[in-house]
Design a protein around this motif. Structure first.
Motif, PDB file in Angstrom:
ATOM      1  N   VAL A 153      29.556  47.193  44.197  1.00  0.00           N
ATOM      2  CA  VAL A 153      30.443  46.046  44.049  1.00  0.00           C
ATOM      3  C   VAL A 153      31.104  45.854  42.916  1.00  0.00           C
ATOM      4  O   VAL A 153      32.596  46.065  42.555  1.00  0.00           O
ATOM      5  CB  VAL A 153      29.941  44.685  44.498  1.00  0.00           C
ATOM      6  N   VAL A 154      30.439  45.935  41.753  1.00  0.00           N
ATOM      7  CA  VAL A 154      30.917  45.821  40.277  1.00  0.00           C
ATOM      8  C   VAL A 154      31.673  47.348  39.970  1.00  0.00           C
ATOM      9  O   VAL A 154      33.047  47.002  39.443  1.00  0.00           O
ATOM     10  CB  VAL A 154      29.856  45.575  39.395  1.00  0.00           C
TER      11      VAL A 154
ATOM     12  N   HIS B 174      27.310  27.354  35.653  1.00  0.00           N
ATOM     13  CA  HIS B 174      27.285  28.108  36.744  1.00  0.00           C
ATOM     14  C   HIS B 174      28.745  28.548  37.105  1.00  0.00           C
ATOM     15  O   HIS B 174      29.882  27.870  36.849  1.00  0.00           O
ATOM     16  CB  HIS B 174      26.613  27.308  37.728  1.00  0.00           C
ATOM     17  N   LEU B 175      28.922  29.970  37.761  1.00  0.00           N
ATOM     18  CA  LEU B 175      30.028  30.352  37.971  1.00  0.00           C
ATOM     19  C   LEU B 175      30.316  30.584  39.548  1.00  0.00           C
ATOM     20  O   LEU B 175      29.518  30.886  40.033  1.00  0.00           O
ATOM     21  CB  LEU B 175      30.358  31.793  37.439  1.00  0.00           C
ATOM     22  N   GLU B 176      31.365  30.321  40.008  1.00  0.00           N
ATOM     23  CA  GLU B 176      31.746  30.651  41.247  1.00  0.00           C
ATOM     24  C   GLU B 176      32.560  32.151  41.253  1.00  0.00           C
ATOM     25  O   GLU B 176      32.612  32.886  42.489  1.00  0.00           O
ATOM     26  CB  GLU B 176      32.535  29.391  41.995  1.00  0.00           C
TER      27      GLU B 176
ATOM     28  N   LEU C 201      36.685  37.850  40.431  1.00  0.00           N
ATOM     29  CA  LEU C 201      35.694  38.693  41.497  1.00  0.00           C
ATOM     30  C   LEU C 201      34.854  37.239  42.068  1.00  0.00           C
ATOM     31  O   LEU C 201      34.051  36.921  41.225  1.00  0.00           O
ATOM     32  CB  LEU C 201      34.816  39.614  40.930  1.00  0.00           C
ATOM     33  N   PRO C 202      35.060  36.830  43.239  1.00  0.00           N
ATOM     34  CA  PRO C 202      34.266  35.697  43.731  1.00  0.00           C
ATOM     35  C   PRO C 202      32.848  36.236  43.893  1.00  0.00           C
ATOM     36  O   PRO C 202      32.345  37.168  44.296  1.00  0.00           O
ATOM     37  CB  PRO C 202      34.882  35.390  45.080  1.00  0.00           C
ATOM     38  N   ILE C 203      31.861  35.210  43.311  1.00  0.00           N
ATOM     39  CA  ILE C 203      30.246  35.602  43.424  1.00  0.00           C
ATOM     40  C   ILE C 203      30.101  35.562  44.854  1.00  0.00           C
ATOM     41  O   ILE C 203      29.090  36.175  45.435  1.00  0.00           O
ATOM     42  CB  ILE C 203      29.700  34.316  42.765  1.00  0.00           C
ATOM     43  N   ASN C 204      30.767  34.600  45.922  1.00  0.00           N
ATOM     44  CA  ASN C 204      30.477  34.549  47.281  1.00  0.00           C
ATOM     45  C   ASN C 204      30.860  35.930  48.141  1.00  0.00           C
ATOM     46  O   ASN C 204      30.155  36.367  49.001  1.00  0.00           O
ATOM     47  CB  ASN C 204      30.871  33.431  47.908  1.00  0.00           C
ATOM     48  N   LEU C 205      31.781  36.713  47.397  1.00  0.00           N
ATOM     49  CA  LEU C 205      32.076  37.881  48.165  1.00  0.00           C
ATOM     50  C   LEU C 205      31.051  38.861  47.858  1.00  0.00           C
ATOM     51  O   LEU C 205      30.762  39.715  48.684  1.00  0.00           O
ATOM     52  CB  LEU C 205      33.351  38.570  47.856  1.00  0.00           C
ATOM     53  N   VAL C 206      30.330  38.966  46.688  1.00  0.00           N
ATOM     54  CA  VAL C 206      29.254  39.694  46.340  1.00  0.00           C
ATOM     55  C   VAL C 206      28.235  39.483  47.303  1.00  0.00           C
ATOM     56  O   VAL C 206      27.555  40.459  47.785  1.00  0.00           O
ATOM     57  CB  VAL C 206      28.892  39.658  44.845  1.00  0.00           C
TER      58      VAL C 206
ATOM     59  N   LYS D  35      38.970  44.568  50.970  1.00  0.00           N
ATOM     60  CA  LYS D  35      38.975  43.362  50.565  1.00  0.00           C
ATOM     61  C   LYS D  35      39.771  43.120  49.157  1.00  0.00           C
ATOM     62  O   LYS D  35      40.567  42.248  48.638  1.00  0.00           O
ATOM     63  CB  LYS D  35      37.453  42.688  50.402  1.00  0.00           C
ATOM     64  N   PHE D  36      39.189  44.113  48.277  1.00  0.00           N
ATOM     65  CA  PHE D  36      39.572  44.403  46.734  1.00  0.00           C
ATOM     66  C   PHE D  36      41.089  44.530  46.764  1.00  0.00           C
ATOM     67  O   PHE D  36      41.740  44.221  46.027  1.00  0.00           O
ATOM     68  CB  PHE D  36      39.056  45.409  46.151  1.00  0.00           C
ATOM     69  N   SER D  37      41.764  45.700  47.626  1.00  0.00           N
ATOM     70  CA  SER D  37      43.057  46.019  47.813  1.00  0.00           C
ATOM     71  C   SER D  37      43.894  44.904  48.369  1.00  0.00           C
ATOM     72  O   SER D  37      45.200  44.990  47.961  1.00  0.00           O
ATOM     73  CB  SER D  37      43.109  47.447  48.657  1.00  0.00           C
TER      74      SER D  37
END
Length: 217
Positions: free
Chosen positions: A66-67, A176-178, A186-191, A213-215
């Motif tokens: 992902v990263v 804390h980050l979302e 980059l959304p953490i929930n997508l990871v 998703k990223f494109s």
């Protein structure tokens, strides 16, 4: 002649034990502990034996995918290090599952098998711990350790719940980050979605989904 006991009988693992820096280095450099991971902070050391389960290694691989993929698509310079040791000589050391140097003007650590010397080099931008059995420690003492090392962002992957606890680390506080700040937007929930998908889908399918998703953003 009586053989000396194995070194693992002289110190407990997976817990913090009071020790000076010289004692820590003795264990960290011991050839019988090559499968261990080593942490040191404020006069205490922790030795963890590397996990061998597929859950830990699968989550490790997906986070890396992902990263790196996100950085590639968004044209963000990045360098990944797996199981590298980061050493502030005489003070503290860590060996996270994954670490990333991120951003312009990257300076790559020397290509050798020595711990990365944080007396001479900047710390990585993002550190990730895959918490298969160490969740409590990863979210408490290690979080403070990485804060003191100057890490900007820290993710803890809860393998059992397929959740990510993401922190922005500052000198005197953490939040804390979302969404990631070192990987902007980059959304953490997508990871987390990618982690969930990895339980039933192969890596190629997840990569194709991520590309879509990223494109689109």
């Amino acid at each position: 002649m009586v053989n000396s006991p194995a070194i693992l009988t002289t110190i407990p693992t997976d817990t913090w034990v009071q020790a000076n820096w010289e004692d820590f280095i003795t264990f960290a450099d011991d050839p019988t502990l090559t499968n261990g991971r080593f942490y040191y902070d404020q006069g205490y050391m922790r030795i963890e034996m590397l996990p061998i389960g597929s859950a830990h290694s699968q989550d490790n691989s997906i986070i890396s995918t992902v990263v790196i993929l996100y950085a590639a698509i968004k044209n963000i310079p990045i360098k990944e290090l797996t199981n590298a040791s980061f050493r502030k000589i005489g003070v503290r050391e860590s060996q996270p599952d994954i670490a990333f140097y991120i951003g312009n003007n990257l300076i790559f650590p020397p290509r050798n098998n020595e711990p990365i010397n944080l007396n001479e080099l900047d710390p990585p931008s993002l550190v990730v711990e895959i918490a298969a059995s160490s969740l409590e420690d990863d979210t408490t003492r290690k979080q403070k350790l990485y804060q003191r090392l100057g890490i900007k962002e820290y993710w803890v992957v809860d393998v059992r719940k397929t959740k990510i606890i993401a922190y922005n680390l500052a000198a005197n506080q953490n939040t804390h980050l979302e969404k990631s700040q070192v990987l902007p937007e980059l959304p953490i929930n997508l990871v987390e979605q990618a982690l969930h998908k990895s339980q039933t889908e192969d890596d190629g399918a997840i990569t194709r989904w991520l590309l879509t998703k990223f494109s689109a953003n």
